[in-house]
Design a protein around this motif. Sequence first.
Motif, mmCIF file in Angstrom:
data_model
loop_
_atom_site.group_PDB
_atom_site.id
_atom_site.type_symbol
_atom_site.label_atom_id
_atom_site.label_comp_id
_atom_site.label_asym_id
_atom_site.label_seq_id
_atom_site.Cartn_x
_atom_site.Cartn_y
_atom_site.Cartn_z
ATOM 1 N N SER A 41 -30.905 41.499 13.153
ATOM 2 C CA SER A 41 -31.655 42.547 12.478
ATOM 3 C C SER A 41 -31.305 43.912 13.054
ATOM 4 C CB SER A 41 -33.152 42.282 12.631
ATOM 5 O OG SER A 41 -33.908 43.447 12.424
ATOM 6 N N ALA A 42 -31.052 44.872 12.171
ATOM 7 C CA ALA A 42 -30.787 46.230 12.643
ATOM 8 C C ALA A 42 -31.983 46.784 13.412
ATOM 9 C CB ALA A 42 -30.447 47.135 11.457
ATOM 10 N N ASN A 52 -33.358 50.318 26.385
ATOM 11 C CA ASN A 52 -32.429 50.379 27.516
ATOM 12 C C ASN A 52 -31.698 51.710 27.635
ATOM 13 O OD1 ASN A 52 -32.442 47.517 28.711
ATOM 14 N ND2 ASN A 52 -32.244 47.139 26.505
ATOM 15 N N GLY A 53 -32.108 52.703 26.861
ATOM 16 C CA GLY A 53 -31.509 54.029 26.950
ATOM 17 C C GLY A 53 -30.033 54.046 26.602
ATOM 18 N N LEU A 54 -29.649 53.266 25.590
ATOM 19 C CA LEU A 54 -28.245 53.123 25.226
ATOM 20 C C LEU A 54 -27.933 53.801 23.900
ATOM 21 C CD1 LEU A 54 -27.799 49.342 26.092
ATOM 22 C CD2 LEU A 54 -26.786 51.268 27.339
ATOM 23 N N GLU A 55 -26.705 54.281 23.782
ATOM 24 C CA GLU A 55 -26.201 54.836 22.528
ATOM 25 C C GLU A 55 -25.282 53.815 21.862
ATOM 26 O OE1 GLU A 55 -23.347 58.501 20.956
ATOM 27 O OE2 GLU A 55 -24.477 58.715 22.833
ATOM 28 N N GLN A 56 -25.496 53.607 20.570
ATOM 29 C CA GLN A 56 -24.580 52.753 19.808
ATOM 30 C C GLN A 56 -23.362 53.584 19.431
ATOM 31 O OE1 GLN A 56 -25.049 49.282 18.854
ATOM 32 N NE2 GLN A 56 -22.855 49.698 18.696
ATOM 33 N N VAL A 57 -22.213 53.208 19.977
ATOM 34 C CA VAL A 57 -21.013 54.025 19.879
ATOM 35 C C VAL A 57 -20.159 53.643 18.681
ATOM 36 C CG1 VAL A 57 -18.866 54.605 21.065
ATOM 37 C CG2 VAL A 57 -20.990 54.400 22.360
ATOM 38 N N LEU A 58 -20.071 52.339 18.401
ATOM 39 C CA LEU A 58 -19.099 51.864 17.413
ATOM 40 C C LEU A 58 -19.376 50.411 17.076
ATOM 41 C CD1 LEU A 58 -16.159 52.491 16.086
ATOM 42 C CD2 LEU A 58 -15.278 51.189 18.038
ATOM 43 N N TYR A 93 -26.553 49.730 8.485
ATOM 44 C CA TYR A 93 -26.717 49.444 9.909
ATOM 45 C C TYR A 93 -26.467 50.696 10.749
ATOM 46 C CZ TYR A 93 -27.406 44.360 10.058
ATOM 47 O OH TYR A 93 -27.932 43.089 9.963
ATOM 48 N N ALA A 94 -25.414 51.424 10.416
ATOM 49 C CA ALA A 94 -25.067 52.615 11.200
ATOM 50 C C ALA A 94 -26.199 53.632 11.185
ATOM 51 C CB ALA A 94 -23.781 53.231 10.666
ATOM 52 N N GLU A 95 -26.810 53.819 10.034
ATOM 53 C CA GLU A 95 -27.909 54.782 9.957
ATOM 54 C C GLU A 95 -29.100 54.319 10.789
ATOM 55 O OE1 GLU A 95 -28.035 55.159 5.541
ATOM 56 O OE2 GLU A 95 -27.789 57.298 5.982
ATOM 57 N N LYS A 96 -29.409 53.046 10.721
ATOM 58 C CA LYS A 96 -30.539 52.518 11.494
ATOM 59 C C LYS A 96 -30.275 52.616 12.989
ATOM 60 C CE LYS A 96 -34.478 50.276 11.934
ATOM 61 N NZ LYS A 96 -35.771 50.873 11.506
ATOM 62 N N LEU A 97 -29.022 52.401 13.390
ATOM 63 C CA LEU A 97 -28.663 52.397 14.803
ATOM 64 C C LEU A 97 -28.210 53.761 15.300
ATOM 65 C CD1 LEU A 97 -26.701 49.010 14.886
ATOM 66 C CD2 LEU A 97 -29.138 49.413 15.307
ATOM 67 N N ALA A 135 -20.762 61.392 3.416
ATOM 68 C CA ALA A 135 -22.057 61.824 2.905
ATOM 69 C C ALA A 135 -23.181 61.533 3.886
ATOM 70 C CB ALA A 135 -22.343 61.132 1.570
ATOM 71 N N ARG A 136 -22.936 60.619 4.837
ATOM 72 C CA ARG A 136 -23.940 60.254 5.837
ATOM 73 C C ARG A 136 -23.587 60.790 7.224
ATOM 74 N NH1 ARG A 136 -23.520 55.984 2.079
ATOM 75 N NH2 ARG A 136 -25.455 54.865 1.608
ATOM 76 N N GLY A 137 -22.554 61.604 7.310
ATOM 77 C CA GLY A 137 -22.164 62.184 8.588
ATOM 78 C C GLY A 137 -21.536 61.192 9.540
ATOM 79 N N ILE A 138 -20.818 60.202 9.000
ATOM 80 C CA ILE A 138 -20.232 59.135 9.797
ATOM 81 C C ILE A 138 -18.716 59.169 9.664
ATOM 82 C CG2 ILE A 138 -20.027 56.608 10.000
ATOM 83 C CD1 ILE A 138 -22.987 56.483 9.116
ATOM 84 N N LYS A 139 -18.012 58.892 10.764
ATOM 85 C CA LYS A 139 -16.558 58.823 10.757
ATOM 86 C C LYS A 139 -16.087 57.396 10.490
ATOM 87 C CE LYS A 139 -15.553 62.619 13.980
ATOM 88 N NZ LYS A 139 -14.938 62.970 15.282
ATOM 89 N N ILE A 140 -14.949 57.286 9.806
ATOM 90 C CA ILE A 140 -14.263 56.018 9.626
ATOM 91 C C ILE A 140 -13.042 56.015 10.531
ATOM 92 C CG2 ILE A 140 -12.966 54.556 8.028
ATOM 93 C CD1 ILE A 140 -15.948 54.484 7.510
#
Length: 273
Positions: A41-42, A52-58, A93-97, A135-140
Motif C-alpha cells: 500500500s502506498a 523514519n525521517g526518510l525521503e523516497q528518492v526513486l 504512487y509517486a504523488e503519495k510518496l 504535469a505532476r512535477g516528476i522526472k522520468i
Amino acid sequence: MIRLAANLSMMFTEYPFMDRFAAAADAGFRGVEYLFPYEYSASDIAEALAANGLEQVLFNLPPGDWDAGERGVACLPGRETEFREGVETALRYAEKLECRQLHMMAGIAPPRTDPARVEMTYLSNLHYAAAQAEARGIKILIEPINPTDMPGYFLRSAGYAHELIQRVQAVTGDNGARNIAIQLDLYHRQMLEGRLAVAIDEYLGESAHIQIAGVPGRHEPDADGEVNWDWVLGTLDRLGYDGWIGCEYRPRGRTDAGIVWANPWLASMESRS
C-alpha cells in the motif's frame, strides 16, 4: 554534498520489506530507493517513510511480467496500453510518496522484431511518460544496463540514452520533455565499457540520479574491487553533484556488517544537514 540512498530491494534483505525502512534509517541513510512498491500500500510506505525521517528518492515503473523475465515494456510494440496504465499507477504512487523521480525500464527487445519499430515504440512511450509526469512535477529517468546482467536490454549505453532524449526533445520543442534525464549507474557503465571519469565528465550534467555497486560481483562499493569508489564519490562531490546516489548492491553478508565503506559519507551528510 554526497547523499547516499539505500536500495531496499537489495540491501537489508535480512528483514521483511516494510521493516527495511527502519533498518536503513538506523544505519544513517536519509533516502531510499527500490525496484517496485506495487505489492504494498502506498499509504503504508508513506507512513514508514515519515516514521523514519526518510525521503523516497526513486522507484521503477511497472516492469511487465518480472517473474517471466520481462524487464520493462517501454520498447515492446503492442504493449502501449499496458505501458500507459503502468505510467498512471507509478504516478499515483509517486504523488503519495512525494517521490520526484521515476525510472522507466526500457525492456528486452523482442526477437525477430524490426529494430526501427522497437526504437519508435520506445520513443513514443518515453514522450508519453514524460508528458504525464511533467504535469505532476516528476522526472522520468532512463538507465543504460549492461548485457551481462540483463542480456538483450534495449538501452545499452549512456551515449544512446543521450541521443534518445535529444530526439524526444527535438519533437516536443524548446519547452517540452525537459523532465527526462539519465540515470547514470556507474556499476553498469564499468561492466559495459569502463572509463568512469569520461562518463562523469560527459553525462553528469544531464544525469538526475547515480547508482553504484562494486565491480565485479555487484557487492559493496568498497576497496575490494576494481574501482576506487572513494575517488568516484570525491569527484562527484568536488564537481558539485547534488542529486542522490543509490547504493544498488547485494551485500556479501549482512548489510550492517558491510556498511563500513559508507560510514564516512553518511556522517558527512548528517553533519551538513
